[in-house]
Scaffold this active site. Structure first.
Site, short mmCIF file in Angstrom:
data_model
loop_
_atom_site.label_atom_id
_atom_site.label_comp_id
_atom_site.label_asym_id
_atom_site.label_seq_id
_atom_site.Cartn_x
_atom_site.Cartn_y
_atom_site.Cartn_z
N GLN A 90 0.42 7.99 -14.55
CA GLN A 90 1.33 6.97 -15.09
C GLN A 90 1.12 6.81 -16.59
O GLN A 90 2.08 6.70 -17.35
CB GLN A 90 1.09 5.64 -14.38
CG GLN A 90 2.09 4.57 -14.71
CD GLN A 90 3.43 4.79 -14.03
OE1 GLN A 90 3.56 5.58 -13.12
NE2 GLN A 90 4.45 4.10 -14.51
N ILE A 91 -0.12 6.82 -17.04
CA ILE A 91 -0.42 6.68 -18.47
C ILE A 91 0.14 7.87 -19.25
O ILE A 91 0.66 7.70 -20.35
CB ILE A 91 -1.95 6.52 -18.69
CG1 ILE A 91 -2.39 5.13 -18.18
CG2 ILE A 91 -2.32 6.72 -20.15
CD1 ILE A 91 -3.89 4.95 -18.09
N GLY A 93 2.77 9.41 -18.49
CA GLY A 93 4.22 9.38 -18.41
C GLY A 93 4.75 10.68 -17.83
O GLY A 93 4.12 11.28 -16.97
N GLY A 94 5.89 11.14 -18.31
CA GLY A 94 6.49 12.37 -17.81
C GLY A 94 5.59 13.58 -17.95
O GLY A 94 5.66 14.52 -17.17
N GLU A 117 -12.42 16.93 5.87
CA GLU A 117 -13.65 16.37 6.45
C GLU A 117 -13.40 15.03 7.12
O GLU A 117 -14.24 14.14 7.09
CB GLU A 117 -14.74 16.26 5.38
CG GLU A 117 -15.16 17.61 4.83
CD GLU A 117 -16.32 17.52 3.84
OE1 GLU A 117 -16.99 16.48 3.77
OE2 GLU A 117 -16.54 18.51 3.14
N GLY A 118 -12.25 14.88 7.71
CA GLY A 118 -11.89 13.65 8.40
C GLY A 118 -10.99 12.79 7.54
O GLY A 118 -11.35 12.43 6.43
N THR A 119 -9.83 12.47 8.06
CA THR A 119 -8.88 11.65 7.31
C THR A 119 -9.47 10.27 7.02
O THR A 119 -10.44 9.84 7.66
CB THR A 119 -7.58 11.47 8.10
OG1 THR A 119 -7.87 10.72 9.29
CG2 THR A 119 -6.94 12.80 8.45
N SER A 120 -8.85 9.57 6.10
CA SER A 120 -9.29 8.20 5.80
C SER A 120 -9.24 7.33 7.05
O SER A 120 -10.11 6.48 7.25
CB SER A 120 -8.41 7.59 4.70
OG SER A 120 -8.63 8.26 3.48
#
Length: 145
Positions: A90-91, A93-94, A117-120
């Protein structure tokens, strides 16, 4: 491994975003409070991941929590890194999507660390299982002293 990798990647992304924000020609975007807020939000706490690695290396880890503490480290570090790199893009930008800038690659590569290694969600189940079985005290970092 994922906790260390994502923490390092988040720190690199923050360095890149900070440099980008400060080194703009004319009026640096780092002068704007919302950019300053995003940079401040990117500060990553790596203490828990380091503590867990030390406990394992030194044989200090309780065998009953040996699975849950690394799950906490992986979950918190990979989720935090995802938030950090999102703010860093975001900082930029494009240009954050431009392949000639390293934040684009970090953005692509860090996403998978919430899956490998295992999803959240699996990490959350592991942590919750230990909390239900043993309470909150066993998963905390030991106090200094």
């Amino acid at each position: 491994m994922i906790a260390a990798r994502t923490t390092g990647a988040a720190e690199r992304a923050l360095e890149l975003a900070r440099d980008w924000a400060v080194e703009q020609f004319g009026s640096p975007i780092a002068d704007f409070q919302l950019i300053q807020g995003m940079l401040a939000d990117c500060a990553v706490n790596r203490a828990y991941a380091h503590q867990v690695a030390w406990e394992v290396d030194e044989g200090q880890a309780d065998r009953k929590t040996l699975h849950a503490k690394p799950a906490i480290a992986k979950l918190s570090a990979s989720e935090a890194a995802g938030r950090v790199i999102d703010r860093c893009v975001q900082i930029f930008g494009g240009r954050g999507y431009d392949r000639s800038y390293p934040v684009e690659r970090l953005y692509r590569e860090l996403r998978v660390d919430r899956i490998w290694e295992g999803t959240s969600e699996i990490q959350r189940l592991i942590v919750a299982g230990e909390l239900v079985k043993r309470g909150t005290g066993v998963l905390q970092m030991p106090s200094a002293g």
